[in-house]
Motif scaffolding. Structure first.
Motif, PDB file in Angstrom:
ATOM      1  N   ALA A  30       0.900  -1.206  -0.172  1.00  0.00           N
ATOM      2  CA  ALA A  30       0.014  -0.008  -0.030  1.00  0.00           C
ATOM      3  C   ALA A  30       0.868   1.106   0.132  1.00  0.00           C
ATOM      4  O   ALA A  30       0.680   2.364  -0.718  1.00  0.00           O
ATOM      5  N   ILE A  31       1.889   1.343   0.880  1.00  0.00           N
ATOM      6  CA  ILE A  31       2.959   2.535   0.906  1.00  0.00           C
ATOM      7  C   ILE A  31       3.673   2.647  -0.627  1.00  0.00           C
ATOM      8  O   ILE A  31       3.525   3.824  -1.103  1.00  0.00           O
ATOM      9  N   TYR A  47       1.141   4.152  -2.952  1.00  0.00           N
ATOM     10  CA  TYR A  47       0.555   5.561  -2.671  1.00  0.00           C
ATOM     11  C   TYR A  47       1.810   6.321  -3.292  1.00  0.00           C
ATOM     12  O   TYR A  47       1.740   7.307  -3.906  1.00  0.00           O
ATOM     13  N   ARG A  48       3.155   5.734  -3.047  1.00  0.00           N
ATOM     14  CA  ARG A  48       4.289   6.640  -3.721  1.00  0.00           C
ATOM     15  C   ARG A  48       4.350   6.564  -4.915  1.00  0.00           C
ATOM     16  O   ARG A  48       4.549   7.710  -5.631  1.00  0.00           O
ATOM     17  N   VAL A  83       1.827   6.566  -6.844  1.00  0.00           N
ATOM     18  CA  VAL A  83       0.637   7.313  -7.421  1.00  0.00           C
ATOM     19  C   VAL A  83       1.136   9.075  -7.305  1.00  0.00           C
ATOM     20  O   VAL A  83       0.736   9.838  -8.190  1.00  0.00           O
ATOM     21  N   ARG A  84       1.783   9.210  -6.299  1.00  0.00           N
ATOM     22  CA  ARG A  84       2.131  10.676  -6.098  1.00  0.00           C
ATOM     23  C   ARG A  84       3.166  11.047  -6.936  1.00  0.00           C
ATOM     24  O   ARG A  84       3.023  12.108  -7.535  1.00  0.00           O
TER      25      ARG A  84
END
Length: 384
Positions: free
Chosen positions: A26-27, A30-31, A33-34
């Motif tokens: 998940a982390i 998230y990275r 996507v950013r």
């Protein structure tokens, strides 16, 4: 309280087991996507191919949405158990006596009479709830001893054809010649999702049991049984509608560079540079050709040629006079008579009412911009 304790312990065990696997993923997601959002290029207009795909998807969404409405012309007749508020074990005569009240002049239709002759056992009622009245009445090779025969009768026209039509639609809106490369990159994903949807539909129809899947009140004969046939007939086009909405959204955000952006390959970059260079060279060649045509027209016309020669003789004479005077008494533009004449022209005291500098500047600007359009951009691209 015991149930809450078991639920909490189960949740705790699952969290301890899967948290080390899911949290790092998940982390990282998230990275990613950013980074994707931060590095995406500015949004652009929708390409023509993607616009065609979205238009076709729009009509498909409207079509499937209309088919999912219970009052559309293609919707099946209401479930007679729900319509007459009858239970699964209600006698057949009672069911159709109640059904006659919903017909015109309280008379059963020919289809009702034929269905009445078939709906005589619990197995037949299960077939009706699962595959609909047409399978129970019209199938010639089906037997109540083997319910899979009714499934074979139901599959081709009620499931396979709608899914094949939807897969054909997905294939068209993800075709590169029709929809462009932005939509074509989703072809495998959309195709796999469509196959999963078809497999899920087949699995539901093959494994559903009207009594085992129903509530306890239905199994006890205290409530009307629901009909899978009537529900799935409306839910299937609704699933197609949701599927196409998601497809249209993904194609739109991809084609406009709002999300899921992939940088162009080296071959595409070279093609873009070649296209820009070819366009610039074509524009410059056109302008040079226009200048050559204008020059030839001036040279071949006697009047224009005389005026041109007279102009250049005057320019040469002015330059020679300016050089001679500047060596002794400064520039010709600094003489008192010249300054007064220019002042009268600027202040509107000339013979023609003065010079409109604003109009002259705009005309000159338009002329220069028209002649040199694209040359500055080409230079910047070449130096960049």
């Amino acid at each position: 309280m015991l149930n809450l304790g078991i639920s909490f312990e189960t949740t705790k065990t699952l969290a301890i087991t899967f948290a080390p696997l899911l949290i790092p993923r998940a982390i990282n997601l998230y990275r990613d996507v950013r980074v994707m959002i931060a590095s995406r290029p500015p949004a652009r207009l929708l390409p023509a191919g993607a616009a065609r795909a979205l238009n076709l998807l729009f009509f498909a969404i409207v079509f499937f949405l209309l088919l999912s409405l219970p009052f559309n012309p293609r919707a099946p007749d209401p479930n007679i158990f729900t319509q007459t508020r009858s239970r699964i074990n209600t006698p057949t005569d009672v069911i159709f006596t109640r059904l006659a009240r919903h017909r015109s002049q309280n008379l059963l239709t020919e289809a009702d009479t034929l269905l009445r002759s078939k709906l005589t056992s619990l197995a037949a009622r299960k077939v009706y709830l699962r595959f609909g009245p047409d399978a129970l009445v019209s199938c010639q090779f089906c037997t109540l001893d083997n319910l899979d025969t009714y499934l074979l009768y139901y599959l081709p026209f009620n499931m396979l054809i709608p899914h094949l039509f939807h897969m054909l639609l997905v294939g068209v809106v993800t075709s590169a010649p029709f929809a462009g490369q932005e939509a074509a990159r989703w072809r495998n994903t959309f195709t796999f999702a469509g196959l999963v949807l078809a497999a899920l539909d087949i699995y539901i129809m093959a494994s559903y049991d009207p009594l085992q899947s129903a509530s306890a009140a239905v199994r006890a004969g205290q409530a009307p049984p629901p009909s899978l046939y009537h529900q799935i007939t409306l839910l299937r086009p609704l699933a197609f509608t949701i599927f196409d909405v998601v497809c249209a959204f993904l194609i739109y955000v991809t084609a406009t560079n709002r999300f899921f952006f992939t940088p162009p390959s080296q071959v595409e970059q070279v093609d873009q540079l070649v296209t820009v260079a070819t366009t610039s060279l074509t524009g410059a060649s056109s302008k040079l050709h226009a200048l050559s045509v204008t020059r030839n027209a001036v040279v071949r016309n006697k009047v224009l040629k005389d005026r041109d020669d007279q102009y250049w003789r005057a320019v040469v004479a002015m330059e020679g006079s300016q050089e001679g005077r500047s060596s002794s008494s400064g520039s010709v533009w600094e003489e008192e008579e010249v300054v007064k004449a220019m002042s009268r022209a600027m202040n509107g005291q000339g013979r023609n009412g003065g010079v409109d500098l604003a109009k002259l500047g705009v005309s000159a600007g338009e002329y220069v911009d028209g002649i040199t359009a694209g040359l500055e951009k080409t230079d910047d691209e070449r130096t960049g």
